[in-house]
Scaffold this motif. Structure first.
Motif, PDB file in Angstrom:
ATOM      1  N   ILE A 104      51.972 -52.484   3.928  1.00 57.78           N
ATOM      2  CA  ILE A 104      52.268 -51.759   2.696  1.00 57.78           C
ATOM      3  C   ILE A 104      52.492 -50.286   3.038  1.00 57.78           C
ATOM      4  O   ILE A 104      51.643 -49.652   3.672  1.00 57.78           O
ATOM      5  CB  ILE A 104      51.130 -51.932   1.665  1.00 57.78           C
ATOM      6  N   PRO A 105      53.647 -49.718   2.685  1.00 61.48           N
ATOM      7  CA  PRO A 105      53.853 -48.282   2.890  1.00 61.48           C
ATOM      8  C   PRO A 105      52.909 -47.480   1.993  1.00 61.48           C
ATOM      9  O   PRO A 105      52.567 -47.920   0.892  1.00 61.48           O
ATOM     10  CB  PRO A 105      55.313 -48.066   2.475  1.00 61.48           C
ATOM     11  N   THR A 106      52.507 -46.303   2.458  1.00 68.31           N
ATOM     12  CA  THR A 106      51.593 -45.476   1.664  1.00 68.31           C
ATOM     13  C   THR A 106      52.174 -44.087   1.408  1.00 68.31           C
ATOM     14  O   THR A 106      51.451 -43.115   1.238  1.00 68.31           O
ATOM     15  CB  THR A 106      50.216 -45.380   2.339  1.00 68.31           C
ATOM     16  N   VAL A 107      53.502 -44.021   1.422  1.00 72.73           N
ATOM     17  CA  VAL A 107      54.238 -42.857   0.944  1.00 72.73           C
ATOM     18  C   VAL A 107      55.378 -43.383   0.070  1.00 72.73           C
ATOM     19  O   VAL A 107      55.708 -44.573   0.120  1.00 72.73           O
ATOM     20  CB  VAL A 107      54.809 -41.997   2.097  1.00 72.73           C
ATOM     21  N   LEU A 108      55.980 -42.520  -0.734  1.00 70.63           N
ATOM     22  CA  LEU A 108      57.120 -42.925  -1.552  1.00 70.63           C
ATOM     23  C   LEU A 108      58.344 -43.111  -0.660  1.00 70.63           C
ATOM     24  O   LEU A 108      58.623 -42.280   0.212  1.00 70.63           O
ATOM     25  CB  LEU A 108      57.421 -41.870  -2.614  1.00 70.63           C
ATOM     26  N   LEU A 109      59.073 -44.201  -0.862  1.00 64.45           N
ATOM     27  CA  LEU A 109      60.242 -44.519  -0.051  1.00 64.45           C
ATOM     28  C   LEU A 109      61.530 -44.160  -0.775  1.00 64.45           C
ATOM     29  O   LEU A 109      61.604 -44.201  -2.008  1.00 64.45           O
ATOM     30  CB  LEU A 109      60.260 -46.008   0.296  1.00 64.45           C
ATOM     31  N   SER A 110      62.553 -43.842   0.006  1.00 62.79           N
ATOM     32  CA  SER A 110      63.879 -43.629  -0.560  1.00 62.79           C
ATOM     33  C   SER A 110      64.468 -44.969  -0.975  1.00 62.79           C
ATOM     34  O   SER A 110      63.932 -46.036  -0.651  1.00 62.79           O
ATOM     35  CB  SER A 110      64.782 -42.970   0.486  1.00 62.79           C
ATOM     36  N   GLY A 157      65.085 -46.895   2.018  1.00 64.85           N
ATOM     37  CA  GLY A 157      63.835 -47.373   2.600  1.00 64.85           C
ATOM     38  C   GLY A 157      63.299 -48.609   1.913  1.00 64.85           C
ATOM     39  O   GLY A 157      62.709 -49.488   2.551  1.00 64.85           O
ATOM     40  N   ARG A 158      63.519 -48.699   0.600  1.00 66.94           N
ATOM     41  CA  ARG A 158      63.050 -49.870  -0.140  1.00 66.94           C
ATOM     42  C   ARG A 158      63.843 -51.131   0.202  1.00 66.94           C
ATOM     43  O   ARG A 158      63.461 -52.232  -0.190  1.00 66.94           O
ATOM     44  CB  ARG A 158      63.089 -49.583  -1.644  1.00 66.94           C
ATOM     45  N   LYS A 159      64.912 -50.965   0.949  1.00 69.10           N
ATOM     46  CA  LYS A 159      65.665 -52.117   1.466  1.00 69.10           C
ATOM     47  C   LYS A 159      65.329 -52.374   2.932  1.00 69.10           C
ATOM     48  O   LYS A 159      65.127 -53.513   3.355  1.00 69.10           O
ATOM     49  CB  LYS A 159      67.167 -51.868   1.319  1.00 69.10           C
ATOM     50  N   GLU A 160      65.279 -51.286   3.733  1.00 69.99           N
ATOM     51  CA  GLU A 160      65.118 -51.424   5.177  1.00 69.99           C
ATOM     52  C   GLU A 160      63.709 -51.877   5.572  1.00 69.99           C
ATOM     53  O   GLU A 160      63.554 -52.696   6.478  1.00 69.99           O
ATOM     54  CB  GLU A 160      65.438 -50.088   5.865  1.00 69.99           C
ATOM     55  N   ILE A 161      62.678 -51.353   4.921  1.00 68.83           N
ATOM     56  CA  ILE A 161      61.308 -51.685   5.320  1.00 68.83           C
ATOM     57  C   ILE A 161      60.988 -53.158   5.025  1.00 68.83           C
ATOM     58  O   ILE A 161      60.461 -53.861   5.900  1.00 68.83           O
ATOM     59  CB  ILE A 161      60.286 -50.756   4.629  1.00 68.83           C
ATOM     60  N   PRO A 162      61.313 -53.702   3.838  1.00 67.38           N
ATOM     61  CA  PRO A 162      61.094 -55.135   3.615  1.00 67.38           C
ATOM     62  C   PRO A 162      61.869 -56.008   4.602  1.00 67.38           C
ATOM     63  O   PRO A 162      61.367 -57.046   5.048  1.00 67.38           O
ATOM     64  CB  PRO A 162      61.586 -55.350   2.176  1.00 67.38           C
ATOM     65  N   ALA A 163      63.104 -55.582   4.954  1.00 66.67           N
ATOM     66  CA  ALA A 163      63.902 -56.359   5.911  1.00 66.67           C
ATOM     67  C   ALA A 163      63.240 -56.374   7.283  1.00 66.67           C
ATOM     68  O   ALA A 163      63.192 -57.414   7.957  1.00 66.67           O
ATOM     69  CB  ALA A 163      65.312 -55.774   6.002  1.00 66.67           C
ATOM     70  N   PHE A 164      62.710 -55.229   7.713  1.00 68.97           N
ATOM     71  CA  PHE A 164      62.001 -55.155   8.991  1.00 68.97           C
ATOM     72  C   PHE A 164      60.783 -56.076   8.982  1.00 68.97           C
ATOM     73  O   PHE A 164      60.522 -56.798   9.952  1.00 68.97           O
ATOM     74  CB  PHE A 164      61.565 -53.715   9.264  1.00 68.97           C
ATOM     75  N   CYS A 165      60.019 -56.043   7.899  1.00 73.02           N
ATOM     76  CA  CYS A 165      58.826 -56.888   7.799  1.00 73.02           C
ATOM     77  C   CYS A 165      59.205 -58.373   7.854  1.00 73.02           C
ATOM     78  O   CYS A 165      58.563 -59.169   8.554  1.00 73.02           O
ATOM     79  CB  CYS A 165      58.065 -56.582   6.515  1.00 73.02           C
ATOM     80  N   ASP A 218      57.295 -45.461  12.302  1.00 75.12           N
ATOM     81  CA  ASP A 218      58.495 -44.651  12.534  1.00 75.12           C
ATOM     82  C   ASP A 218      59.532 -44.891  11.438  1.00 75.12           C
ATOM     83  O   ASP A 218      60.173 -43.956  10.947  1.00 75.12           O
ATOM     84  CB  ASP A 218      59.104 -44.971  13.900  1.00 75.12           C
ATOM     85  N   LEU A 219      59.695 -46.162  11.053  1.00 76.06           N
ATOM     86  CA  LEU A 219      60.669 -46.490  10.016  1.00 76.06           C
ATOM     87  C   LEU A 219      60.278 -45.897   8.664  1.00 76.06           C
ATOM     88  O   LEU A 219      61.117 -45.354   7.941  1.00 76.06           O
ATOM     89  CB  LEU A 219      60.819 -48.004   9.890  1.00 76.06           C
ATOM     90  N   ALA A 258      60.997 -42.088   4.257  1.00 77.29           N
ATOM     91  CA  ALA A 258      60.170 -41.486   3.205  1.00 77.29           C
ATOM     92  C   ALA A 258      61.011 -40.530   2.371  1.00 77.29           C
ATOM     93  O   ALA A 258      61.805 -39.759   2.902  1.00 77.29           O
ATOM     94  CB  ALA A 258      58.984 -40.747   3.823  1.00 77.29           C
ATOM     95  N   GLU A 259      60.832 -40.597   1.060  1.00 74.67           N
ATOM     96  CA  GLU A 259      61.575 -39.705   0.163  1.00 74.67           C
ATOM     97  C   GLU A 259      61.097 -38.277   0.366  1.00 74.67           C
ATOM     98  O   GLU A 259      59.895 -38.019   0.399  1.00 74.67           O
ATOM     99  CB  GLU A 259      61.349 -40.149  -1.285  1.00 74.67           C
ATOM    100  N   LYS A 260      62.021 -37.353   0.531  1.00 77.41           N
ATOM    101  CA  LYS A 260      61.679 -35.961   0.777  1.00 77.41           C
ATOM    102  C   LYS A 260      61.819 -35.143  -0.507  1.00 77.41           C
ATOM    103  O   LYS A 260      62.761 -35.312  -1.266  1.00 77.41           O
ATOM    104  CB  LYS A 260      62.569 -35.373   1.875  1.00 77.41           C
ATOM    105  N   TYR A 261      60.872 -34.219  -0.718  1.00 70.22           N
ATOM    106  CA  TYR A 261      60.903 -33.338  -1.897  1.00 70.22           C
ATOM    107  C   TYR A 261      60.705 -31.890  -1.452  1.00 70.22           C
ATOM    108  O   TYR A 261      60.044 -31.604  -0.481  1.00 70.22           O
ATOM    109  CB  TYR A 261      59.800 -33.725  -2.893  1.00 70.22           C
TER     110      TYR A 261
END
Length: 382
Positions: free
Chosen positions: A179-185, A188-196, A373-374, A379-382
């Motif tokens: 589970i990511p613990t930062v807000l994703l772009s 990222g909400r596509k790439e991280i689930p695909a990696f998992c 790293d991914l 991670a969404e930048k502000y």
């Protein structure tokens, strides 16, 4: 408890209700069982060999302690309020029983009981109307009294709201989970689930919207605090996927240096957090309970170490107050909550690979590094 039973306050409870099953010594498992079992230092021997709960001990102790806690709260808030609480909230849906709702109610019992002994309160109000004009929603409780610091007595008002996420029962006990613990772009909400998926890992989206809902709900029940008034939001993050340190998911989402909800107002605004949150809430406390915390219904169990450190964190939203409490220039919140403000936490993800062999551990470590790293990349930048 005997009086409650004889007065008929439990008549509408479901036969499958946690309390009814405990009274009848039928309670053997419940939502959050595994997580709380893994948190447990077992100081009172409630866990027998091979991780099996001594049900007789747990059931009898839970009933006796709940009886005592409710009696204490009744003496503080009055019989009418406790009757309404027991019939409407603790019943957790009555015949449409929902165990998650029950756990939110007992979280309230635990926290409010803790506060009954924090000071000699001159006044304690259950679900008090707040603000001028009165808000349509009320926090759990208000405590008014005096606090003596360095020989000086000062009037103090504490308003408390308690939340507990209604997570689904865990279905992935033996699976690799992340589970990511930062807000994703968006990417990222596509790439991280695909990696998992490619690595045989069950992906869980960060529960950021639950935190948004809790913050907004609490701010709707608080008014802007006056001098020596403190609005405290407690979030019981116990019934989650990662035993013992599950609260760190919420803590990182709230405070991380990249896009923490409470450290980056722009990030908060982007997900719908009300600006009132930063004006009205004094501090947010995130915590995880062990089995004995539930059995004794005593919030002080959150201080149990079990080799992993205290299972709570407190973030003070006002920067000046946070600095004053951290440097001991002010001790007000410390004496009220028993806590000092904690540092922010920036972690990219939580990963449990259920490693059983040396090769599993090596492989899990490599996957974990790649995942971190991914997540950092996306991670969404502000």
């Amino acid at each position: 408890m005997k009086n409650i039973w004889e007065c008929g306050w439990l008549d509408e409870y479901s036969d499958e209700h946690f309390l009814i099953k405990a009274i009848e010594n039928r309670l053997t498992t419940f939502v959050g069982y595994t997580q709380m079992l893994n948190n447990e230092p077992n100081l009172h021997g409630v866990i027998k060999a091979k991780g099996i709960i001594d049900n007789d001990t747990f059931n009898s102790n839970f009933c006796m302690n709940l009886s005592g806690r409710l009696a204490c709260l009744e003496s503080v808030f009055g019989s009418d309020h406790m009757e309404r609480f027991i019939k409407d909230q603790l019943s957790a849906g009555k015949q449409n029983y929902n165990e998650d709702t029950f756990f939110e109610a007992v979280s309230e019992v635990s926290v409010l009981y803790f506060y009954t002994f924090r000071s000699r309160w001159k006044q304690a109000l259950y679900e008090p109307p707040i603000g001028k004009p009165k808000l349509s929603k009320n926090p759990e409780a208000r405590f008014i009294g005096e606090l003596s610091l360095n020989g000086d007595a000062q009037k103090i008002t504490i308003n408390i709201e308690v939340k507990c996420p209604k997570f689904p029962s865990i279905e992935n006990q033996e699976c690799k989970i992340a589970i990511p613990t930062v807000l994703l772009s968006d990417e990222g909400r596509k790439e991280i689930p695909a990696f998992c998926k490619d690595n045989g890992i069950v992906y869980i989206s960060p529960r950021v919207m639950k935190l948004k809902d809790f913050l907004n709900s609490a701010s709707s029940k608080f008014s802007v605090p006056q001098s020596n008034e403190y609005n405290l939001l407690y979030i019981n993050w116990s019934y989650c996927d990662f035993a013992s340190n599950s609260f760190l998911e919420a803590w990182s989402l709230l405070t991380n240096a990249i896009n923490g909800i409470l450290t980056h107002p722009n990030a908060a605004q982007s997900i719908g957090v009300s600006p009132d949150v930063f004006k009205k809430i004094t501090a947010v406390i995130i915590y995880t309970e062990a089995l004995e915390g539930l059995m004794f219904l005593d919030f002080r169990n959150a201080w149990q170490m079990n080799g992993r450190g205290q299972r709570f964190r407190m973030w003070v939203l006002d920067e000046k107050l946070r600095h004053a409490e951290t440097t001991r220039e002010s001790d007000t919140l410390f004496y009220v909550t028993g806590m000092k403000p904690n540092d922010e936490l920036t972690q990219m993800a939580m990963l449990d690979c259920k490693s059983k062999t040396d090769s599993d551990r090596v492989n899990s470590s490599l996957i974990g590094l790649e995942l971190v790293d991914l997540v950092e990349k996306y991670a969404e930048k502000y």
